[in-house]
Scaffold this motif. Structure first.
Motif, PDB file in Angstrom:
ATOM      1  N   HIS A   3       0.788  -1.200  -0.115  1.00 33.66           N
ATOM      2  CA  HIS A   3       0.000   0.203  -0.080  1.00 33.66           C
ATOM      3  C   HIS A   3       0.816   1.180   0.038  1.00 33.66           C
ATOM      4  O   HIS A   3       0.414   2.346   0.453  1.00 33.66           O
ATOM      5  N   CYS A  16      -7.665   0.782  -5.251  1.00 33.63           N
ATOM      6  CA  CYS A  16      -7.136  -0.374  -4.439  1.00 33.63           C
ATOM      7  C   CYS A  16      -8.134  -0.955  -3.608  1.00 33.63           C
ATOM      8  O   CYS A  16      -9.099  -0.152  -3.176  1.00 33.63           O
ATOM      9  N   CYS A  53      -7.918  -1.347  -0.413  1.00 32.77           N
ATOM     10  CA  CYS A  53      -7.959  -0.490   0.857  1.00 32.77           C
ATOM     11  C   CYS A  53      -8.519   0.552   0.728  1.00 32.77           C
ATOM     12  O   CYS A  53      -8.829   1.237   1.745  1.00 32.77           O
ATOM     13  N   CYS A  55      -1.975   2.446  -5.306  1.00 37.19           N
ATOM     14  CA  CYS A  55      -1.109   1.662  -4.389  1.00 37.19           C
ATOM     15  C   CYS A  55      -0.303   0.626  -5.243  1.00 37.19           C
ATOM     16  O   CYS A  55      -0.849   0.214  -6.210  1.00 37.19           O
TER      17      CYS A  55
HETATM   18 ZN    ZN Z   1      -4.009   0.059  -1.181  1.00 38.16          ZN
END
Ligand code: ZN
Length: 331
Positions: free
Chosen positions: A181, A192, A194, A199
């Motif tokens: 990340h 991403c 996340c 990332c």
């Molecule tokens: Zn990420």
């Protein structure tokens, strides 16, 4: 009961037969285990598929049946085990070993370390699987002999583990070294998992890369578009597959240049299915690294393929309990 190897393994090495440890590696697609000797050598390595729709109890039953088989195959009785070292997909509550692996929906806040401890009655240490792979490469693989290393694994996700001055760095929550990340393309990179954008993981993870290749006209033979197949097609000269590896290599090179600058690294190991692609990945990776790593100390950082393949996670899990003075938090 045999004491934990942590404090005793050096002296135990001179004993006729040091107690073995159980090494476990749990991921979203497979669970693997082996018995490890005090020098890290594995015997009885066995793996099973992780039940994709299993609930917590089914997952635990699959795991314990695997572990019983491994111990039986290695001729080790439960009472003879000195310790259990285990790598598991994250996130997890560390060092307590309560796991909620993204790719194993049946386990949420599952007390993996406590359950293993109850089952085997011995020392248990659980860490992130990518940390274990980095530790494995540092202990017995491509990072051996170096004091400052980043171990990266590129597969369904992109993970990593950081060893500085010879010791595994955990960070505040056990997540230090999570290079997946690190942002390499904030403006034009893909979203991403996340929640961020651009990332390294969003670009270089196997499914992300395969999706990009398909958007450019690559057609996998299989129903599953794996990074391995992409690597094989690139080796066969498929132009889109070659471009996909160039894309992943460049993203890795940029992220590694930043990491080298931040951490003053001697070596970076890159493992996982995509690293099988050899020069098709490492060529663009090194070109991007050379472009961005301009300081004298970063130019000395070597980037090499990981050496232990599928065993890295198990060797690292064993190291958590066999060589805990280097690979586990000071208690
Ligand atoms: Zn990420």
């Amino acid at each position: 009961m045999t004491p934990p190897l942590d404090s005793t393994w050096r002296s135990a090495r001179s004993a006729p037969r040091p107690a073995p440890v159980l090494a476990v590696d749990i991921g979203g697609t497979k669970m693997a285990a082996a018995v490890a000797a005090a020098d890290g050598r594995l015997t009885g390595r066995t793996q099973v598929e992780t039940p994709s729709a299993g609930d917590a109890a089914q997952l635990w039953a699959t795991l314990t049946s695997l572990l019983d088989r491994v111990l039986a195959a290695a001729g080790v009785r439960t009472g003879e085990l000195a310790a259990v070292g285990c790598g598991c997909g994250g996130p997890m509550e560390w060092p307590a070993g309560r796991v909620s692996p993204l790719n194993i929906p049946g386990w949420r806040d599952f007390p993996l370390a406590d359950s293993l401890k109850e089952r085997f009655g011995t020392l248990v240490r659980v860490h992130n699987d990518a940390m274990c792979m980095a530790v494995g490469e540092h202990w017995h693989g491509a990072g051996r002999g170096h004091q400052n290393m980043l171990g990266i694994v590129v597969s369904t996700g992109v993970g990593g583990g950081l060893i500085l001055e010879g010791r595994l760095i955990n960070g505040a929550s056990g997540n230090a070294g999570h290079i997946g990340h690190v942002v390499v393309d904030p403006d034009n990179g893909p979203p991403c998992v996340c929640g961020g954008r651009g990332c390294l993981e969003a670009i270089a993870r196997g499914p992300g890369l395969a999706a990009w290749a398909q958007s450019q006209g690559w057609r996998p033979d299989d129903r599953e578009s794996t990074a391995r197949q992409l690597a094989a097609d690139a080796a066969g000269g498929d132009a889109v597959a070659v471009a996909a590896l160039r894309r992943a290599g460049r993203a890795l090179g940029v992220a590694i240049a930043s990491a080298a600058s931040l951490c003053d690294l001697e070596v970076v190991t890159v493992g996982g299915g995509l690293s099988q692609a050899g020069a098709l990945l490492f060529g663009p990776l090194r070109a991007a690294f050379d472009t961005h790593a301009r300081l004298a100390f970063t130019r000395k950082t070597k980037v090499v393929p990981a050496a232990l393949g599928q065993d890295a996670g198990l060797v690292g899990a064993a190291a958590l309990v066999i060589a805990g003075e280097r690979y586990w938090a000071r208690g």
